[in-house]
Every structure is written in C-alpha cells, then in structure tokens.
Design a protein around this motif. Sequence first.
Motif, PDB file in Angstrom:
ATOM      1  N   ILE A 423      -2.584 -66.881 -22.353  1.00 50.68           N
ATOM      2  CA  ILE A 423      -3.006 -67.443 -20.869  1.00 50.68           C
ATOM      3  C   ILE A 423      -2.112 -66.665 -19.810  1.00 50.68           C
ATOM      4  O   ILE A 423      -2.838 -66.373 -18.696  1.00 50.68           O
ATOM      5  N   THR A 424      -1.196 -66.150 -20.229  1.00 49.55           N
ATOM      6  CA  THR A 424      -0.490 -65.230 -19.116  1.00 49.55           C
ATOM      7  C   THR A 424      -1.112 -64.044 -18.620  1.00 49.55           C
ATOM      8  O   THR A 424      -1.254 -63.644 -17.785  1.00 49.55           O
ATOM      9  N   ARG A 425      -2.140 -63.655 -19.641  1.00 49.39           N
ATOM     10  CA  ARG A 425      -2.782 -62.394 -19.366  1.00 49.39           C
ATOM     11  C   ARG A 425      -3.923 -62.788 -18.409  1.00 49.39           C
ATOM     12  O   ARG A 425      -4.637 -61.955 -17.856  1.00 49.39           O
ATOM     13  N   TRP A 426      -4.414 -64.155 -18.277  1.00 46.39           N
ATOM     14  CA  TRP A 426      -5.288 -64.317 -17.253  1.00 46.39           C
ATOM     15  C   TRP A 426      -4.929 -64.362 -15.754  1.00 46.39           C
ATOM     16  O   TRP A 426      -5.792 -64.580 -15.099  1.00 46.39           O
ATOM     17  N   VAL A 427      -3.676 -64.137 -15.624  1.00 46.07           N
ATOM     18  CA  VAL A 427      -3.124 -64.225 -14.238  1.00 46.07           C
ATOM     19  C   VAL A 427      -2.650 -62.591 -14.078  1.00 46.07           C
ATOM     20  O   VAL A 427      -2.274 -61.754 -14.819  1.00 46.07           O
ATOM     21  N   SER A 428      -3.099 -62.104 -12.821  1.00 48.12           N
ATOM     22  CA  SER A 428      -2.831 -60.787 -12.332  1.00 48.12           C
ATOM     23  C   SER A 428      -1.367 -60.645 -12.374  1.00 48.12           C
ATOM     24  O   SER A 428      -0.382 -61.508 -12.112  1.00 48.12           O
ATOM     25  N   LEU A 429      -0.810 -59.407 -12.589  1.00 50.22           N
ATOM     26  CA  LEU A 429       0.551 -59.092 -12.764  1.00 50.22           C
ATOM     27  C   LEU A 429       1.258 -59.195 -11.410  1.00 50.22           C
ATOM     28  O   LEU A 429       2.237 -59.811 -11.520  1.00 50.22           O
ATOM     29  N   THR A 430       0.376 -59.016 -10.391  1.00 51.73           N
ATOM     30  CA  THR A 430       1.021 -59.091  -8.880  1.00 51.73           C
ATOM     31  C   THR A 430       1.453 -60.624  -8.759  1.00 51.73           C
ATOM     32  O   THR A 430       2.558 -60.820  -8.389  1.00 51.73           O
ATOM     33  N   GLY A 431       0.324 -61.415  -9.059  1.00 53.49           N
ATOM     34  CA  GLY A 431       0.734 -62.805  -8.698  1.00 53.49           C
ATOM     35  C   GLY A 431       1.712 -63.321  -9.560  1.00 53.49           C
ATOM     36  O   GLY A 431       2.549 -64.091  -9.161  1.00 53.49           O
ATOM     37  N   ARG A 432       1.883 -62.773 -10.893  1.00 52.14           N
ATOM     38  CA  ARG A 432       2.869 -63.537 -11.765  1.00 52.14           C
ATOM     39  C   ARG A 432       4.178 -63.203 -11.311  1.00 52.14           C
ATOM     40  O   ARG A 432       5.114 -63.791 -11.403  1.00 52.14           O
ATOM     41  N   LEU A 433       4.346 -61.803 -10.984  1.00 49.75           N
ATOM     42  CA  LEU A 433       5.574 -61.045 -10.652  1.00 49.75           C
ATOM     43  C   LEU A 433       6.167 -61.910  -9.349  1.00 49.75           C
ATOM     44  O   LEU A 433       7.322 -62.245  -9.122  1.00 49.75           O
ATOM     45  N   VAL A 434       5.068 -62.189  -8.310  1.00 56.43           N
ATOM     46  CA  VAL A 434       5.411 -62.734  -6.912  1.00 56.43           C
ATOM     47  C   VAL A 434       5.956 -64.076  -7.152  1.00 56.43           C
ATOM     48  O   VAL A 434       7.013 -64.573  -6.740  1.00 56.43           O
ATOM     49  N   LEU A 435       5.255 -64.883  -7.878  1.00 61.08           N
ATOM     50  CA  LEU A 435       5.566 -66.315  -8.279  1.00 61.08           C
ATOM     51  C   LEU A 435       7.174 -66.370  -8.975  1.00 61.08           C
ATOM     52  O   LEU A 435       7.992 -67.461  -8.559  1.00 61.08           O
ATOM     53  N   THR A 436       7.220 -65.430  -9.816  1.00 60.95           N
ATOM     54  CA  THR A 436       8.297 -65.414 -10.638  1.00 60.95           C
ATOM     55  C   THR A 436       9.488 -65.017  -9.728  1.00 60.95           C
ATOM     56  O   THR A 436      10.509 -65.803  -9.929  1.00 60.95           O
ATOM     57  N   GLY A 437       9.480 -64.207  -9.040  1.00 60.33           N
ATOM     58  CA  GLY A 437      10.555 -63.621  -8.059  1.00 60.33           C
ATOM     59  C   GLY A 437      10.907 -64.819  -7.097  1.00 60.33           C
ATOM     60  O   GLY A 437      12.208 -65.289  -6.965  1.00 60.33           O
ATOM     61  N   ILE A 438       9.861 -65.517  -6.461  1.00 60.13           N
ATOM     62  CA  ILE A 438      10.100 -66.510  -5.708  1.00 60.13           C
ATOM     63  C   ILE A 438      11.013 -67.640  -6.324  1.00 60.13           C
ATOM     64  O   ILE A 438      11.892 -68.308  -5.886  1.00 60.13           O
ATOM     65  N   VAL A 439      10.487 -68.181  -7.567  1.00 55.64           N
ATOM     66  CA  VAL A 439      11.103 -69.326  -7.878  1.00 55.64           C
ATOM     67  C   VAL A 439      12.624 -69.142  -8.506  1.00 55.64           C
ATOM     68  O   VAL A 439      13.458 -69.919  -8.254  1.00 55.64           O
ATOM     69  N   LEU A 440      12.654 -67.983  -9.210  1.00 51.86           N
ATOM     70  CA  LEU A 440      13.968 -67.492  -9.555  1.00 51.86           C
ATOM     71  C   LEU A 440      14.951 -67.517  -8.681  1.00 51.86           C
ATOM     72  O   LEU A 440      16.106 -67.606  -8.700  1.00 51.86           O
ATOM     73  N   ALA A 441      14.742 -66.663  -7.574  1.00 53.14           N
ATOM     74  CA  ALA A 441      15.320 -66.410  -6.191  1.00 53.14           C
ATOM     75  C   ALA A 441      15.722 -67.556  -5.757  1.00 53.14           C
ATOM     76  O   ALA A 441      17.118 -67.979  -5.415  1.00 53.14           O
ATOM     77  N   LEU A 442      14.964 -68.810  -5.571  1.00 56.15           N
ATOM     78  CA  LEU A 442      15.513 -69.922  -5.069  1.00 56.15           C
ATOM     79  C   LEU A 442      16.471 -70.744  -5.878  1.00 56.15           C
ATOM     80  O   LEU A 442      17.217 -71.179  -5.590  1.00 56.15           O
ATOM     81  N   VAL A 443      16.242 -70.766  -7.265  1.00 52.60           N
ATOM     82  CA  VAL A 443      17.043 -71.505  -8.182  1.00 52.60           C
ATOM     83  C   VAL A 443      18.312 -70.626  -8.098  1.00 52.60           C
ATOM     84  O   VAL A 443      19.409 -71.243  -8.228  1.00 52.60           O
ATOM     85  N   SER A 444      18.315 -69.336  -8.381  1.00 53.44           N
ATOM     86  CA  SER A 444      19.428 -68.638  -8.255  1.00 53.44           C
ATOM     87  C   SER A 444      20.334 -68.859  -7.048  1.00 53.44           C
ATOM     88  O   SER A 444      21.788 -68.964  -7.242  1.00 53.44           O
ATOM     89  N   THR A 445      19.737 -68.801  -5.965  1.00 51.63           N
ATOM     90  CA  THR A 445      20.542 -68.973  -4.502  1.00 51.63           C
ATOM     91  C   THR A 445      21.049 -70.419  -4.447  1.00 51.63           C
ATOM     92  O   THR A 445      22.157 -70.494  -4.278  1.00 51.63           O
ATOM     93  N   GLY A 446      20.192 -71.381  -4.985  1.00 48.98           N
ATOM     94  CA  GLY A 446      20.791 -72.558  -4.795  1.00 48.98           C
ATOM     95  C   GLY A 446      21.925 -72.903  -5.898  1.00 48.98           C
ATOM     96  O   GLY A 446      23.067 -73.647  -5.393  1.00 48.98           O
ATOM     97  N   GLY A 447      21.955 -72.390  -6.972  1.00 45.52           N
ATOM     98  CA  GLY A 447      22.911 -72.388  -7.807  1.00 45.52           C
ATOM     99  C   GLY A 447      24.298 -72.000  -7.268  1.00 45.52           C
ATOM    100  O   GLY A 447      25.183 -72.456  -7.506  1.00 45.52           O
ATOM    101  N   PHE A 448      24.321 -70.757  -6.701  1.00 47.45           N
ATOM    102  CA  PHE A 448      25.393 -69.811  -6.277  1.00 47.45           C
ATOM    103  C   PHE A 448      25.930 -70.692  -4.897  1.00 47.45           C
ATOM    104  O   PHE A 448      27.123 -70.802  -4.992  1.00 47.45           O
TER     105      PHE A 448
END
Length: 691
Positions: A423-448
């Motif tokens: 299913i992950t291959r049905w999503v464009s790499l750009t879209g997947r990476l953008v969402l990944t970066g946003i979510v993980l940056a928010l989680v990491s920033t909140g944790g710090f």
Amino acid sequence: MARFAVALVLGGWVVWVALMDAPDRGESSTFGQFALAAATMVLLLWDLLVKVFKRTDAPDTDLLADGLARAMRVQWEHAAADRRLLLPAPLPIRWERCAEPVAGPVAAAVVPRGGQAQFDPLPGLAPVTAAKLRSGDRKALHRIYGGLASGRLMLVGGPGSGKSSAAVLLLLDALRHRDGLDPTERQRVPVPVMFTMSGWDPDTTPLEQWLITTLRQMPSFHLTEPQAAALLQARKIAVFLDGLDEVPAGLRGVILRALSEQSSFRLVLLTRTRELVDAAAGQTLAGAVALELSPLRPADVADYLARTLTDPPPAPWQAVIHAVTNTPDTAFARALSSPLTVSLLRDIYGNAGPVDELLDITRFPDAKAVENHLLDQVVATAYERRPGERPYRCTAAAARSTLEFVARRLSEGGTRDLTLWDITRWVSLTGRLVLTGIVLALVSTGGFVVSLGEDEAGYGLVFGVIALLAAWMKHLFGPMTSQRFELRRLFTHQAALCGVAAGLIAGGGVLPFLLARGYGLVVSSLFGAVSFAMCAVLAWLGFGLRGKAAPRDHPVAPWVAVKEDLTVALVLAFVSGVGMASARQLGHAFAYSRGNPAALLDGFADDFWPAVLSGVIIGVVLAVGFSHGFQLMIAQIWLAVRYRTPLRFTRFLEDAHERHLLRVVGPIYQFRHATLQDRLAGATTRQKVSP
C-alpha cells in the motif's frame, strides 16, 4: 538491527556534540572519538560472534522438509477453510487432457518403453500411463501428480473454472499423502509449495535464484539462503506456480522456456487455457502434460446446492434446482457450469433470497449476463446489515468504490497479491516523505520541549529532518520483510556473551581513559563499572531482541505483521535511545568536571532523566520513521485525503476479508475470485468514496 542501533547512537551523538556550546564541545568530542572506536570494536566482535555461532554444517534437508510440510499444511488448511473448500464438501473436480495445442505429445511425459523416468513414482503411487491421462477426478489428479515420469503438470481452465481451488485441494492431498507414510518413505516425498509468478523476470533472474529468494521471504517458515538452496537441490520441494496468465504476454514464452530448461523438481503450472495457447505458439513446457478442468455437470450442481440448503429447499431454490437438472441447455444452467457462479449464487441469495429471478430470460438472455449480475451483486450483498451486527461506517457504495480502487491498482501491477506493505507504494514518494517529516518533526520537537524545555526545541527539528532522511534511505534500500522478536532469545548464551563482551570493551576502555586524565583509580573504576553495566545491558537487549522473521509453525496474518514490525521498531528505539542518552551523559560529565574527579559524578547525574527521556524520544522518532508500520499509517492518511478511501484502510481490508470478499494466505490479501478482481478493475464506476 544491531548495526542500525549503533549507527543511530553514533549519528545522534555527532549531532548532539555539534549543537553543544564551544567550551563543552572539546571534551565531548574527545570522548566521542573513544566512543567511535569502542563502537567499531563492538561491531567487529559482533561479526566474530556471528561467525562462531553460525552453523556451518550442511542443512538437514529431511528435518527442514518436515517443518516446512507442517507450516504448509497449517497455512493451506486455513486458506481452504477461508475459500469454503472444506465444509460443505467442495464441488467435484473433473478433468480431461487438454485438446488445445499447449503441450507436447503424451509420450514425452510418461516413461517410454525401455526408457528412464525423470522422476520415480512417489511411494504408494503407480507410474502414470498414457491411458490414465485421458480424464479423471480429484483422486486421479493426485495420482497423476505423484506418478508422472516427467514431473511436469499443467492445470488449465477458463476464468472461474476453479483452477486455484483445485490446486489448493491437490496441494492438501499431497501433504496428507506425505504425512501418511512412514518416516523413511516420507523423506522421498517433496513438500508442495505454492508460488505466484508476479515479480519474476526470467531474463534477469534464474529460476532457482528467484525461488530461493521467494522461499526466504516466506512468512510461514523461515529459511536461510543455504537451507532454501539445499531443499531445492535435494528435490525436497514440489513447486506449484500460479499466475502465468497474469504476467505480460511477451514474457510468457520466456517463462515457459526458462521452466523447460531450468526446473529440476516436480512442477505444477496453473494458467488460463487461452493465454497458454498463445504462449505455447512460440514455446512449450517440455515434457509437460496439460489437464483441463471440465465444466460442472448439472447433477453435481444440484447436489451441491441441495446440501447447502434446508430440507426441503425453499420454493425459489427448488425452481432453480429443477431448471439446472431438467433444462441444462438454458442460459442459466450453462452459467452454473462454472464453480465461480455456483459459489456466488449461494453466497448472494442465501437460503431465502429470490434466486428464481435468474430464470427470467428477458433480463438474463445468456450465461455472461448471469455471471455479470452475480459479480455486481457481491459487494452489495456482503455489506447488507445483518441482525446483531455492529454498524460499519463504510457503506456498500463506498466499499465497492474502494475495492475498485484496490482492484485497479493490483491489475496495473499485474498481480493478484496484496500485502499491507504494498500500500505504501501507492503513495508518491514526495507525499510520503512530506507527511513523514511533518509528523516526526512535531513529535520530536514536542518531546524535547517537554523533557528539556523550550530552549531545546531546535533539537526536535534537527531530528525530524534526520528521520525524514531515514525514511528516504528506507525507500532507496527497498522493502524489508516484517520483523518480530521473542523474549526467550534474551536467555541464550549468545546474547549473554555479546553483552559481556560489549561491556568489557566499554568498561575496559573507559578505565584507562580516565586514569590517563588523572581522575584516580576509584573514580575511574566507578565509571568503568557504570560503562560496563550500561553497554552490557544494551548489547544484551540489542542482540536478544533483534528482529527475526515471522514464526515457522503458523501463517502470519497481515495485521500481526504490522504489529510485530512496530514492536521491533520500538525495541530498536529503546535500545538506541538509552545508548544515545548514556553516551551524552558521559560526554557531559567529562566536559563538566574539567579534570576534577569530584565533579565527574555530578556531571553525569546532571539532568540524567531528561537526557534519557530525550534520548528515547530521538530513538522512537528515528526507529518508527524507519518502520513499515509507520509508513503504512502515512500511506493510509494520504490515500484518504487523495482518493477518499477509508482512513483506517487496513481495517477496511480486514472487514472485507470477514465479509468473504477477500481471502488471506499468510500476510497476503487476494480477491476471493480472480474474476471479481477483473470485473471491479474494469468497472465504469469511478465515484470517490467517503472515509
């Protein structure tokens, strides 16, 4: 997993030191050089341990074959029950030798007079003669499989003729025959294993290498490359190949040639008749015999339907059974000559449905009209509300549109198989990476911010970018198999030895490091002991809880594969996070003490728990960002936004399986009928669905 954990620790350490104040950076970077050397020694020791404890003797193919047989029996008994092939008793299987020009002469498949057979008959079975290849039933099919001298059988038929069901039943019959033999004779009987041809390019990959790779990725039984190769070379595996009709037309002849030249094991090939005729015009499978499944007889259909109904059957069903039995030349009766339409008929109309409407020749003038009507009603019938059933948010129209989306994606990829990772291959790499970066940056920033305060928010952004790079690297390296761990592996001598060795390297390195800098024997010994304990525990956990392939003795359901993948990611996060925090605290202690032994302990204890918390957060962000499970979550969000599919896409697939629209073979979803996938993929409806 161990190498990745060490890489995470060292990478995090480099970023942490780079962001330190200038006065602290010198001492910390000096300790970092020591940490790098120690980590290198740990990896070298790891490789040594792997070589010491890795089995170098030849694989016991008899033992492996028995284990593989158990796994195949469990997997395909589940699959047979899922296909409703066990209860009620399945429709009878009848076949006759294919009259189309798809194979060579029968003499090439049986033993010529005075000749030598490629394969001896399996224990308990007799050699197959030309007369036995004219026609037969299910029992005769197994005798052909086990007694054919060439060992090459092609099972063909039209769409919906029941090829897959016949192959599953043949595979189970072969396993039962093997189980019924004494141990000596059992070792002469190969284990049947089903493969699909999707992904095999014979122009670039030899048959044996592709089979070895596929066997190693098999979730129901873990095999190493030498073990898989040994099983194939010892003829301990009989290969069932499905999907020749699903590969590109130009590749089918190449596949037949590769099978003719490279297969040295018993082979059963499943394909549609028309596609095989086209492929065989240029290349045939040498020495093979083609058996074509026969249409169902009216008496067989009537008997099967009567066994699934109340006694006596309701009036509409009595009319249907009478029509099948007494007017076999009508469009409706001809439609029921296919196992597909018979099973659809029973599923859609149930015990009390108006099944006699199909006798209306005005609405259904031919067999194709009957089949298309049944296929079009499958989804709507599956999503009808039943008494006591909890409401499901997805309507029948939404479910149909989502299944059409899935069917089109599979057909575009030329496959019948869907794993959750696909299913992950049905999503464009750009879209997947953008969402990944946003979510993980928010989680990491909140944790710090929570652990170290608002001034450390920049660290979160940094590690969010690192996590984004990790996801990009994962895309470059290609898909990984799902992982799992077992707690019992902690309590092995290999895990204990690895922990002790890593602790000795770390503690033995810290002690002279501190002595050389004038900290004294007591303080140096104390921190050497602390370093020993921390590194020993982390190495012990890392080795003992390292990822492993799925269990051997039962098939892994798709949702189990996701759960285990996330579990391994979190274990990796814990190990790498604590290791990173410990390294940071030791470096901070050296910088804080400024050569003062009394201040060394204070420096190590300063902000210890916030550092541990932040280290674990970093590990979680990096490890989860690298896991399949997290990428699957990102893909579901993207599909829901872009294509309006259900937000919980994996839950939708499992619900479709429970409603008998999809079937499951290990971690693979398939449409219950290949014809249903083709119908949905070619449907004209293109409405978007709501989540």
